[in-house]
Structures are given as C-alpha cells and as structure tokens.
Write a protein that holds these residues in place. Structure first.
Motif, PDB file in Angstrom:
ATOM      1  N   HIS A 156      -4.564   9.458   0.953  1.00 37.24           N
ATOM      2  CA  HIS A 156      -4.412   8.627   2.144  1.00 37.24           C
ATOM      3  C   HIS A 156      -4.343   7.145   1.799  1.00 37.24           C
ATOM      4  O   HIS A 156      -3.742   6.351   2.538  1.00 37.24           O
ATOM      5  N   GLU A 157      -4.923   6.740   0.672  1.00 37.00           N
ATOM      6  CA  GLU A 157      -5.036   5.322   0.317  1.00 37.00           C
ATOM      7  C   GLU A 157      -4.011   4.853  -0.714  1.00 37.00           C
ATOM      8  O   GLU A 157      -4.066   3.700  -1.154  1.00 37.00           O
ATOM      9  N   SER A 177      -5.196   7.264 -10.270  1.00 33.44           N
ATOM     10  CA  SER A 177      -5.495   8.663  -9.956  1.00 33.44           C
ATOM     11  C   SER A 177      -6.813   8.834  -9.196  1.00 33.44           C
ATOM     12  O   SER A 177      -7.083   9.907  -8.647  1.00 33.44           O
ATOM     13  N   SER A 178      -7.624   7.774  -9.155  1.00 35.39           N
ATOM     14  CA  SER A 178      -8.905   7.871  -8.454  1.00 35.39           C
ATOM     15  C   SER A 178      -8.744   7.694  -6.945  1.00 35.39           C
ATOM     16  O   SER A 178      -9.656   8.003  -6.178  1.00 35.39           O
TER      17      SER A 178
END
Length: 204
Positions: free
Chosen positions: A65-66, A60-61
C-alpha cells in the motif's frame, strides 16, 4: 426522393427527427418533431479508467500500500494528464485508490490538467474487483466525465465487463469508455464502448 428530403432535414436541423411525410391538398408535407423526449436514451457519460503509473520496488520493507512511484512513473503520470487536457475527455472529477502510488499518480495528473479537479480518495478502490469499482463509481455524484485511478486486474476486467473489450492495461494507461446513461448510479446495468486506450509512449 422521400428519404433524401428526410435526410436533408435531419442534417439541416440538428435536434429534430423526421417522423413521416404526408400529402395534404397536393402538397407534400414532412412532419418533424424535437427529439428532446429521447434525451434520456441519448445521454452519455464518459468513464476514464487509469492504472496507476509505474511504482518502485526498491524498498522491500514497504507494505504494498505504501510503495511510491519510481522515476518512470513520475514521468509518465503528468504526460498522461497533459494528453487528457488536450483531448475532449478531460475529467470533471477524480476517484482514486488510497495506495500511495495511485495518489501520487492522481496528484501528477491533476497538476497537468488545465484546471484543478476534485480528488476523492477511496479505500474501496485499492485492489478492487469490478463489482467494488462499480460500487464506488455509483456514488460518484455529479460530472459528465469521471477518472478512476486504481489497479489491475480489476480495471482491465471492468473494461471487459462494460465495453466487451479485452485489453491489457500497462501502467499509466487510460481506458476511455462512453456509456449511455444519465446518472453514475446507473452504471451497474450500463454497457458502452471503448473509445480509446491511451498508453504512455513507451507502451505504444
């Protein structure tokens, strides 16, 4: 009789068009000519719109985009590439969103194709609207069959705009659209038809 003769000629002589039949000296003569002059109106491009394969939400961090592909996404992407390789729609080149899940999808699809394809990563495809997708496709350059890997809802909306077909595109689905145009720069005014919507087996 005349229509049958004309049909026979058109079937036997691909690339010609019967214009008229006339009688000369008691002999019936059928005038034919090449349809090369109509080549522009018959030229076709094939646009393949692919939604990225299924992505992971485990971390969730991570910024959206990643986010990478999950196990199912890593399975589905190469399968769809293999299906393209076996079809008549294998792309000449690939445009792709900069998002990690889209780039991973593109790499797996290209690896599954019989030959390497140029991969053009575009920031403008990330969560693009139909208008923004059209702008990216307009600059695609050469190639008869273009694969664009991006995101919903923009891709589904573009299918509806170009082919007047309202379909939901699950992850890893590929919408195949034939468009009557010579250059990708003409896509802003082109309207075509949805030939097929390829979906992963689990979504069939």
């Amino acid at each position: 009789v005349r229509r049958r003769e004309e049909d026979w000629l058109e079937g036997r002589l691909p690339g010609v068009m019967v214009h008229r039949a006339v009688r000369l000296g008691g002999l019936r003569t059928i005038s034919i000519s090449s349809i090369a002059h109509s080549r522009r109106s018959l030229a076709m491009k094939t646009l393949l719109l692919m939604r990225h394969a299924k992505s992971s939400w485990d971390d969730s961090s991570l910024d959206d985009h990643e986010r990478p592909l999950n196990a199912r996404g890593r399975r589905d992407a190469p399968v769809m590439g293999e299906r393209l390789a076996e079809s008549r729609f294998a792309p000449d080149r690939v445009l792709c969103s900069t998002a990690k899940r889209a780039r991973e999808t593109a790499e797996l699809v290209i690896e599954a194709l019989a030959h390497t394809r140029p991969l053009d990563v575009r920031e403008g495809i990330y969560h693009a609207t139909p208008r923004e997708l059209i702008a990216a496709i307009t600059e695609a350059g050469a190639g008869e069959r273009l694969l664009v890997i991006g995101h919903n809802p923009g891709l589904s909306e573009l299918v509806e705009l170009l082919a007047n077909d309202n379909r939901q595109m699950p992850t890893a689905a590929i919408a195949i659209i034939e468009l009557p145009m010579e250059e990708w720069s003409e896509i802003g005014n082109a309207r075509g038809r949805l030939v097929e919507l390829m979906k992963p087996k689990d979504e069939d």
